[in-house]
Design an enzyme around this catalytic site. Structure first.
Site: not given
Ligand code: GLN
Length: 190
Positions: A51-52, A83, A110, A138-139, A174, A176
């Site tokens: 997430g963020e 992440c 990050r 992802i990032r 990730h 998941e």
């Protein structure tokens, strides 16, 4: 003995973790979406999804959920961050001031592989599994520093992408988002 798995559900891809935990054969009624300190008091282990990290860190701090997680982890609760989750577990974040739980003795960078469009998948070795695992990045962050307490579990292109310190696990990628539940099983057995 109860074994309630908490999935932090403030923001991010928490549903995917819930699905993976169910796919491991864990009863759905023993999975709790965690938002508040009271939720934390009911769980036996915790997954923090992607997430963020800036937003979620702020909310964790504001609602007292961070303190509750820190308290339970210090008495041995297993916790896994994927992440964003790994960023939130880190002691420090490179070049930034942001709230973290400070539970893993690591420094993270990050977005280490670039922006969203530079997201990718790659097979990565994982020392606790016999066969490599498909990493969805992802990032994604990487671990740039770690103490001697921290075990490196996986590297991709010479960068540290998974670590463990006691019962605290962090992965840049990730699991998941794949159908591979080996890492979820590993975590549930910690
Ligand atoms: N780059 C995000 C952050 O720094 C993490 C991305 C993710 O969890 N997929 O918070």
């Amino acid at each position: 003995m109860s074994n309630v798995v908490g999935v932090l559900a403030i923001q991010g891809d928490f549903h995917k973790h819930t699905e993976s935990v169910i796919a491991c054969g864990h009863p759905a009624e023993d999975i709790l979406e965690v938002k508040t300190p009271e939720d934390v008091s009911k769980i036996d282990r915790l997954i923090i999804p992607g997430g963020e990290s800036t937003t979620v860190g702020l909310l964790l701090e504001r609602f007292g959920t961070a303190k509750a997680i820190q308290g339970k982890t210090s008495s041995g609760m297993p916790i896994w961050g994927t992440c964003m989750g790994m960023i939130l577990l880190a002691k420090s974040v490179e070049d930034r001031k942001q709230f973290t739980l400070s539970l893993l003795d690591i420094t993270v960078r990050r977005n280490a592989f670039g922006a969203q469009i530079h997201s990718f998948e790659a097979e990565v070795p994982f020392s606790k599994l016999d066969e490599p695992i498909l990493g969805v990045f992802i990032r994604a962050p990487v671990v740039t520093e770690f103490s001697s307490e921290v075990e490196v579990l996986s590297k991709y292109q010479d960068q540290v992408v998974a670590v463990q310190q006691g019962k605290i696990l962090g992965t840049s990628f990730h699991p998941e988002l794949t159908h591979d539940i080996r890492l979820h099983k590993y975590f549930l057995n910690l």
